[in-house]
Design a protein around this motif. Sequence first.
Motif, PDB file in Angstrom:
ATOM      1  N   PRO A  32      12.502  28.807 -15.343  1.00 48.79           N
ATOM      2  CA  PRO A  32      12.702  29.085 -13.910  1.00 48.79           C
ATOM      3  C   PRO A  32      11.393  29.212 -13.143  1.00 48.79           C
ATOM      4  CG  PRO A  32      13.246  31.010 -15.250  1.00 48.79           C
ATOM      5  CD  PRO A  32      13.059  29.868 -16.197  1.00 48.79           C
ATOM      6  N   ARG A  33      10.368  29.738 -13.803  1.00 47.97           N
ATOM      7  CA  ARG A  33       9.079  29.885 -13.123  1.00 47.97           C
ATOM      8  C   ARG A  33       8.456  28.521 -12.834  1.00 47.97           C
ATOM      9  NH1 ARG A  33       4.063  33.878 -14.609  1.00 47.97           N
ATOM     10  NH2 ARG A  33       2.527  32.921 -13.226  1.00 47.97           N
ATOM     11  N   VAL A  34       8.471  27.642 -13.797  1.00 45.12           N
ATOM     12  CA  VAL A  34       7.871  26.318 -13.627  1.00 45.12           C
ATOM     13  C   VAL A  34       8.629  25.515 -12.579  1.00 45.12           C
ATOM     14  CG1 VAL A  34       7.483  24.128 -14.795  1.00 45.12           C
ATOM     15  CG2 VAL A  34       6.860  26.252 -15.932  1.00 45.12           C
ATOM     16  N   LEU A  35       9.940  25.561 -12.623  1.00 42.66           N
ATOM     17  CA  LEU A  35      10.733  24.827 -11.633  1.00 42.66           C
ATOM     18  C   LEU A  35      10.541  25.406 -10.230  1.00 42.66           C
ATOM     19  CD1 LEU A  35      14.071  24.278 -13.589  1.00 42.66           C
ATOM     20  CD2 LEU A  35      12.237  22.631 -13.184  1.00 42.66           C
ATOM     21  N   MET A  36      10.423  26.735 -10.134  1.00 40.15           N
ATOM     22  CA  MET A  36      10.188  27.350  -8.832  1.00 40.15           C
ATOM     23  C   MET A  36       8.846  26.925  -8.257  1.00 40.15           C
ATOM     24  SD  MET A  36      10.110  31.388  -7.746  1.00 40.15           S
ATOM     25  CE  MET A  36      11.798  31.651  -8.268  1.00 40.15           C
ATOM     26  N   ALA A  37       7.814  26.862  -9.101  1.00 42.10           N
ATOM     27  CA  ALA A  37       6.507  26.400  -8.634  1.00 42.10           C
ATOM     28  C   ALA A  37       6.570  24.961  -8.153  1.00 42.10           C
ATOM     29  CB  ALA A  37       5.478  26.544  -9.759  1.00 42.10           C
ATOM     30  N   ALA A  38       7.308  24.115  -8.851  1.00 47.19           N
ATOM     31  CA  ALA A  38       7.433  22.719  -8.450  1.00 47.19           C
ATOM     32  C   ALA A  38       8.138  22.593  -7.105  1.00 47.19           C
ATOM     33  CB  ALA A  38       8.183  21.936  -9.522  1.00 47.19           C
ATOM     34  N   VAL A  39       9.238  23.314  -6.933  1.00 50.95           N
ATOM     35  CA  VAL A  39       9.985  23.241  -5.674  1.00 50.95           C
ATOM     36  C   VAL A  39       9.154  23.809  -4.525  1.00 50.95           C
ATOM     37  CG1 VAL A  39      12.053  24.032  -4.473  1.00 50.95           C
ATOM     38  CG2 VAL A  39      12.204  23.327  -6.864  1.00 50.95           C
ATOM     39  N   ALA A  40       8.460  24.926  -4.772  1.00 53.40           N
ATOM     40  CA  ALA A  40       7.622  25.518  -3.729  1.00 53.40           C
ATOM     41  C   ALA A  40       6.490  24.573  -3.327  1.00 53.40           C
ATOM     42  CB  ALA A  40       7.054  26.847  -4.214  1.00 53.40           C
ATOM     43  N   GLY A  41       5.835  23.962  -4.313  1.00 51.21           N
ATOM     44  CA  GLY A  41       4.762  23.023  -3.997  1.00 51.21           C
ATOM     45  C   GLY A  41       5.262  21.820  -3.226  1.00 51.21           C
ATOM     46  N   ALA A  42       6.428  21.317  -3.605  1.00 50.29           N
ATOM     47  CA  ALA A  42       7.008  20.171  -2.889  1.00 50.29           C
ATOM     48  C   ALA A  42       7.321  20.545  -1.449  1.00 50.29           C
ATOM     49  CB  ALA A  42       8.257  19.692  -3.617  1.00 50.29           C
ATOM     50  N   GLY A  43       7.930  21.721  -1.244  1.00 51.31           N
ATOM     51  CA  GLY A  43       8.287  22.136   0.108  1.00 51.31           C
ATOM     52  C   GLY A  43       7.077  22.383   0.992  1.00 51.31           C
ATOM     53  N   LEU A  44       6.046  23.025   0.447  1.00 52.80           N
ATOM     54  CA  LEU A  44       4.839  23.292   1.234  1.00 52.80           C
ATOM     55  C   LEU A  44       4.118  22.008   1.607  1.00 52.80           C
ATOM     56  CD1 LEU A  44       3.350  26.421  -0.601  1.00 52.80           C
ATOM     57  CD2 LEU A  44       4.376  26.350   1.670  1.00 52.80           C
ATOM     58  N   SER A  45       3.964  21.111   0.648  1.00 53.39           N
ATOM     59  CA  SER A  45       3.253  19.870   0.909  1.00 53.39           C
ATOM     60  C   SER A  45       4.020  18.993   1.896  1.00 53.39           C
ATOM     61  CB  SER A  45       3.024  19.119  -0.404  1.00 53.39           C
ATOM     62  OG  SER A  45       2.258  17.968  -0.198  1.00 53.39           O
ATOM     63  N   LEU A  46       5.323  18.920   1.722  1.00 57.30           N
ATOM     64  CA  LEU A  46       6.147  18.128   2.641  1.00 57.30           C
ATOM     65  C   LEU A  46       6.080  18.712   4.048  1.00 57.30           C
ATOM     66  CD1 LEU A  46       8.224  15.896   3.136  1.00 57.30           C
ATOM     67  CD2 LEU A  46      10.003  17.474   2.360  1.00 57.30           C
ATOM     68  N   SER A  47       6.167  20.034   4.167  1.00 54.97           N
ATOM     69  CA  SER A  47       6.085  20.668   5.482  1.00 54.97           C
ATOM     70  C   SER A  47       4.722  20.432   6.131  1.00 54.97           C
ATOM     71  CB  SER A  47       6.336  22.180   5.345  1.00 54.97           C
ATOM     72  OG  SER A  47       7.619  22.437   4.829  1.00 54.97           O
ATOM     73  N   GLY A  48       3.657  20.518   5.331  1.00 49.68           N
ATOM     74  CA  GLY A  48       2.335  20.260   5.877  1.00 49.68           C
ATOM     75  C   GLY A  48       2.181  18.847   6.393  1.00 49.68           C
ATOM     76  N   ALA A  49       2.695  17.873   5.654  1.00 49.43           N
ATOM     77  CA  ALA A  49       2.607  16.475   6.094  1.00 49.43           C
ATOM     78  C   ALA A  49       3.384  16.261   7.389  1.00 49.43           C
ATOM     79  CB  ALA A  49       3.133  15.557   4.992  1.00 49.43           C
ATOM     80  N   VAL A  50       4.542  16.888   7.506  1.00 50.99           N
ATOM     81  CA  VAL A  50       5.342  16.756   8.727  1.00 50.99           C
ATOM     82  C   VAL A  50       4.633  17.397   9.910  1.00 50.99           C
ATOM     83  CG1 VAL A  50       7.492  17.475   9.840  1.00 50.99           C
ATOM     84  CG2 VAL A  50       7.545  16.567   7.519  1.00 50.99           C
ATOM     85  N   LEU A  51       4.077  18.596   9.716  1.00 54.53           N
ATOM     86  CA  LEU A  51       3.363  19.271  10.801  1.00 54.53           C
ATOM     87  C   LEU A  51       2.157  18.456  11.260  1.00 54.53           C
ATOM     88  CD1 LEU A  51       3.483  22.961   9.510  1.00 54.53           C
ATOM     89  CD2 LEU A  51       4.706  22.023  11.474  1.00 54.53           C
ATOM     90  N   GLN A  52       1.427  17.877  10.317  1.00 50.43           N
ATOM     91  CA  GLN A  52       0.271  17.057  10.683  1.00 50.43           C
ATOM     92  C   GLN A  52       0.691  15.834  11.483  1.00 50.43           C
ATOM     93  OE1 GLN A  52      -1.703  16.320   6.955  1.00 50.43           O
ATOM     94  NE2 GLN A  52      -2.225  18.480   6.640  1.00 50.43           N
ATOM     95  N   GLY A  53       1.838  15.252  11.135  1.00 47.38           N
ATOM     96  CA  GLY A  53       2.328  14.115  11.892  1.00 47.38           C
ATOM     97  C   GLY A  53       2.804  14.504  13.282  1.00 47.38           C
ATOM     98  N   LEU A  54       3.506  15.639  13.397  1.00 45.56           N
ATOM     99  CA  LEU A  54       4.024  16.072  14.694  1.00 45.56           C
ATOM    100  C   LEU A  54       2.899  16.423  15.658  1.00 45.56           C
ATOM    101  CD1 LEU A  54       7.059  18.351  13.711  1.00 45.56           C
ATOM    102  CD2 LEU A  54       7.102  16.009  14.582  1.00 45.56           C
TER     103      LEU A  54
END
Length: 352
Positions: A80-102
């Motif tokens: 659960p810890r490893v999967l949580m880190a993966a999901v958190a990293g995906a969400g943060l990076s995706l959000s950052g890319a969207v914010l930079q584009g907006l």
Amino acid sequence: MNQRSDIVERATVGAGRLGWAALVAVLFAGLIATLLWSIASGRYPVPLGHVLAILSARLAEVTPVWSPTELVVVEIVRLPRVLMAAVAGAGLSLSGAVLQGLFRNPLVGPQTIGASSGAALGGVTAILFFGFGVGVQAGAFLGAALALATVLAIHRSDGLSPILTLVLAGVVVSAFCGALVGLVTYVADPETKLPGIVFWLLGSFAAATWPKLGLICACTALSGAVMLGMRWRINALSLGDEDARTLGIDPVRDRLILLTATCLAISAQVAVSGTIGWVGLVIPNLARMIVGSDHRRLLPVATLMGATFLVAADTLARDLTPAEIPVGIVTAIVGTPVFAYLLRRNAAGKAR
């Protein structure tokens, strides 16, 4: 002649698509390899073959070759810890890319515009009054949304250049939220609330559980589906509102939808693992160097890279020293020099 040009153009497009598909396949394979490495490594190492057998046992009948301790370590402690880190990293990076584009600014991220600080303030306030639970997610979302709205209100004011106004607004909002977080920690009960708040603020996946994983997966899947589904619209919005309207896009509506989605992803990460900075700023820029600024390709690549990076950072955080290092410290150590390089690179580009 025209027919020959069409054939060359189609071949070039096909080769580009093939290259991008190969890149995604390589990144996905790298993510899987990093996940397996993270599950197997630690103070109590588990052989990779045993890890694969334990994971396969859920899908098919497998002859047990693992010990009961290895089963507990893999399924309850690390998975659960490893999967949580993966999901958190995906969400943060995706959000950052969207914010930079907006905002049409590669130096924008969840941390620089105050969204992470706002989420932290909302989270610690919820912990102070209600304890850990679903209220932390609601408080983190509300805090991120209010912080982002405040930054946008300041950003619209006249005077300085838009980019400088945005960065300074993020600094101001982050400082204000940080001061309020300090006030909350000061008034928190030192016996019951304060230790949990301090540990939570440092950013860590040590308290990962299956229910928390379900929470962040649900929020990130919903927000990620919105952001990935609107990636073509982000391309249009990055051209400016007038050009977006000519393409039949409502800039105000789409921007509000995307900002809400980013707040949901950021607040979900903050709620389950505290504040983890730099992932949403650094990884999208590295992905942009590889695939360019087309968000149809940038967003999937940034998502995979962010997941891999945060899993690797969390693994190093718990394995480098006998006492576990908060993962937020590791990401800051990596992200700070990269951010400095991006600042210099951005300044050099404008100088030319």
